[in-house]
Design a protein around this motif. Structure first.
Motif, PDB file in Angstrom:
ATOM      1  N   MET A   1       0.807  -1.206   0.000  1.00 17.09           N
ATOM      2  CA  MET A   1       0.000   0.000   0.000  1.00 17.09           C
ATOM      3  C   MET A   1       0.852   1.275   0.000  1.00 17.09           C
ATOM      4  O   MET A   1       0.346   2.366   0.027  1.00 17.09           O
ATOM      5  CB  MET A   1      -0.955   0.002   1.182  1.00 17.09           C
ATOM      6  CG  MET A   1      -0.257   0.049   2.519  1.00 17.09           C
ATOM      7  SD  MET A   1      -1.468   0.340   3.781  1.00 17.09           S
ATOM      8  CE  MET A   1      -1.759   2.050   3.526  1.00 17.09           C
ATOM      9  N   SER A 126      -5.823   9.640   1.189  1.00 16.00           N
ATOM     10  CA  SER A 126      -5.176  10.906   1.567  1.00 16.00           C
ATOM     11  C   SER A 126      -5.647  12.055   0.674  1.00 16.00           C
ATOM     12  O   SER A 126      -5.484  13.227   1.041  1.00 16.00           O
ATOM     13  CB  SER A 126      -3.656  10.775   1.474  1.00 16.00           C
ATOM     14  OG  SER A 126      -3.204   9.710   2.273  1.00 16.00           O
ATOM     15  N   GLN A 163      -9.253   1.708   1.286  1.00 16.23           N
ATOM     16  CA  GLN A 163      -8.351   2.189   2.335  1.00 16.23           C
ATOM     17  C   GLN A 163      -9.151   2.894   3.407  1.00 16.23           C
ATOM     18  O   GLN A 163     -10.263   3.378   3.155  1.00 16.23           O
ATOM     19  CB  GLN A 163      -7.356   3.215   1.780  1.00 16.23           C
ATOM     20  CG  GLN A 163      -6.224   2.621   0.979  1.00 16.23           C
ATOM     21  CD  GLN A 163      -5.170   3.672   0.644  1.00 16.23           C
ATOM     22  OE1 GLN A 163      -5.461   4.864   0.565  1.00 16.23           O
ATOM     23  NE2 GLN A 163      -3.951   3.221   0.442  1.00 16.23           N
TER      24      GLN A 163
HETATM   25  N1  PHE Z   1      -1.814   7.287   1.578  1.00 14.42           N
HETATM   26  C1  PHE Z   1      -0.698   6.478   2.002  1.00 14.42           C
HETATM   27  C2  PHE Z   1      -0.664   5.216   1.110  1.00 14.42           C
HETATM   28  O1  PHE Z   1      -1.558   5.000   0.336  1.00 14.42           O
HETATM   29  C3  PHE Z   1      -0.776   6.087   3.475  1.00 14.42           C
HETATM   30  C4  PHE Z   1      -0.650   7.259   4.409  1.00 14.42           C
HETATM   31  C5  PHE Z   1      -1.773   7.937   4.866  1.00 14.42           C
HETATM   32  C6  PHE Z   1       0.611   7.681   4.833  1.00 14.42           C
HETATM   33  C7  PHE Z   1      -1.654   9.010   5.738  1.00 14.42           C
HETATM   34  C8  PHE Z   1       0.749   8.752   5.691  1.00 14.42           C
HETATM   35  C9  PHE Z   1      -0.385   9.392   6.147  1.00 14.42           C
HETATM   36  O2  PHE Z   1       0.264   4.451   1.150  1.00 14.42           O
END
Ligand code: PHE
Length: 467
Positions: A1, A126, A163
């Protein structure tokens, strides 16, 4: 991921393959909204049509059950739960707002589904951080959603997955005496403890590998990291104690191994310091989440400069596969009652969670396809030299064609051979496709039919020469 930071993608960035039968320019309707396409468009029909499934919001679906279990460790009203964000977002939301550099491989068309130059199917939850921090409706939140990435085909990768993002903020203006450090440690003392084995050899920050942010004191970063790590460890303990209960219910002689996790230093453009959490599961270290202290620039851009805190993102499929012992990621998309009925009633009573019992395993049917790539730039003399135009090639394009034709009947696709002809410099690749339905036995004729279509589409759409 992890965000695709690999050079494989970077080396092939800029590929411009038309992924869908629908021609551009023109409009496309996605989830009931109309979008203008341009030559960035690469969303196949199969993906466009799955946009509205929302497995994470489907009661008694393992993805939604997993979401509920994780959410239970981040309760409201401290954490507000956002589960309804629309999957089509701007490149600003998905990349720029998070500080992704312009040449980051995650932006490449080989890895990401574009509707047009400025619009993508979100590649991670995110993408909603800026909006949620800006809305400032609670000190913490979780956000679950379907996310989309062009990727390999195997038992753990599917172009759509889910997610959950989570974050927790403290406000310098609201902490007594402006003392964030004390406020965070007070909150930590209210969190339960656990007895899971945790390996964490890393210092809270490291000047090169995991720097403290400008404007954060060392004590602030340390306190926020401690709260972040304890909160996520408690979430893992919750998931695994439920997995263990289900395992014992299925097998009273179940041999229980002590649960072990480890923290690894990581990098995300919008957090610093950052980490990944890995779980030791059936003999392997499995990466389950990414997290870190949110960059102040993002919070300033969201209009909440006095806040600071942490964020994490976790893949729900991977957790659900561990929790229920689901062996193949395609099962989550199954509409077969023999799959779905096994989870009936669990959403309203999480203690009734049971392990998945495979209803059958049908025979595999392997077929190979080998082809020559068009001459690479090094062997292309000039246009006048008469060689075919330079062909850029990315494995994800093979994956997508196979997925479009075979759908969920394809279990995995593996490269089995690769060589460059010593005289001509031409490159040959061979892929082995495993056609195996989750729901029935496939006849050899059916597999052949799929395979013939795959071969023809590879030649037609990628310009490769079949062998
Ligand atoms: N969005 C990141 C991923 O997909 C995970 C993540 C979320 C990392 C929030 C830091 C803070 O791998």
């Amino acid at each position: 991921m992890v965000l695709r930071g690999d050079l494989r993608a970077a080396a092939n960035a800029g590929i411009t393959r038309q992924a869908s039968a629908s021609a551009f320019p023109g409009k496309i309707t996605l989830g009931g909204k109309e979008y203008q396409k341009d030559n960035w468009f690469n969303v196949p029909d199969s993906i466009a049509n799955s946009l509205t499934r929302e497995l994470h919001n489907t009661p008694d679906h393992p993805i939604s059950i997993t979401r509920s279990i994780v959410e239970s460790k981040f309760p409201s009203p401290t954490f507000k739960h956002y589960n309804k964000f629309f999957p089509v977002v701007s490149t600003h939301e998905n990349f720029d707002s998070l500080g992704f550099p312009a040449d980051h491989p995650g932006r490449s068309k080989t890895d990401t589904y574009y509707v047009n130059e400025k619009t993508v199917l979100r590649t991670h939850t995110s993408a909603h951080e800026l909006a949620i921090f800006g809305a400032n409706e609670s000190v913490g939140y979780t956000c679950s959603a379907d996310v989309y990435r062009r990727d390999a085909i195997d038992k753990t990768h599917y172009p759509i997955f889910h997610q959950m993002e989570g974050a927790r903020m403290w406000d310098r203006r609201k902490a007594p005496g402006g003392n964030i450090v004390q406020a965070v440690w007070d909150d930590i003392s209210n969190l339960p403890t656990h007895d899971m084995i945790v390996e964490d050899p890393n210092p809270p920050t490291h000047p090169e590998r995991n720097p403290l942010q400008h404007g954060h004191s060392h004590d602030e970063a340390e306190a926020i990291a401690a709260h972040l790590k304890r909160s996520l460890e408690l979430m893992v303990v919750e998931i695994f104690s439920r997995a263990k209960t289900a395992a014992i219910a299925a097998d009273p002689n179940y041999h229980d191994e002590p649960l072990k996790v480890r923290w690894i230093e990581a990098y995300f453009p919008w957090t610093s310091p950052s980490w990944e959490l890995e779980i030791f599961w059936q003999g392997d270290w499995l990466e389950v989440l990414g997290c870190g202290v949110v960059k102040q620039e993002l919070l300033e851009n969201a209009g909440v400069p006095s806040q600071l805190g942490w964020a994490f993102g976790i893949g729900l499929e991977r957790i659900a596969m561990l929790l229920f012992e689901i062996p193949d990621i395609r099962l989550f998309w199954s509409q077969d009652a023999r799959f779905l009925d096994q989870f009936k009633g669990v959403s309203s009573d999480l203690t009734s969670l049971k392990r998945y019992v495979p209803f059958s395993k049908y025979p595999a049917c392997y077929k190979d396809v080998a082809f020559w790539l068009q001459p690479s730039s090094s062997s292309t003399t000039s246009a006048a030299g008469g060689l075919a135009p330079v062909q850029s090639f990315h494995e994800n394009d093979v994956m997508e064609i196979v997925r479009e034709i075979g759908g969920d009947v394809v279990e995995d696709v593996r490269k089995t051979d690769e060589f460059t002809h010593p005289k001509t410099g031409r490159k040959s690749l061979c892929y082995r496709i495993n056609y195996r339905s989750l729901e029935r036995t496939l006849t050899n004729e059916e597999a052949n039919e799929f395979h013939e279509q795959v071969r023809a589409a590879l030649a037609r759409r990628l310009g490769v020469v079949l062998r």
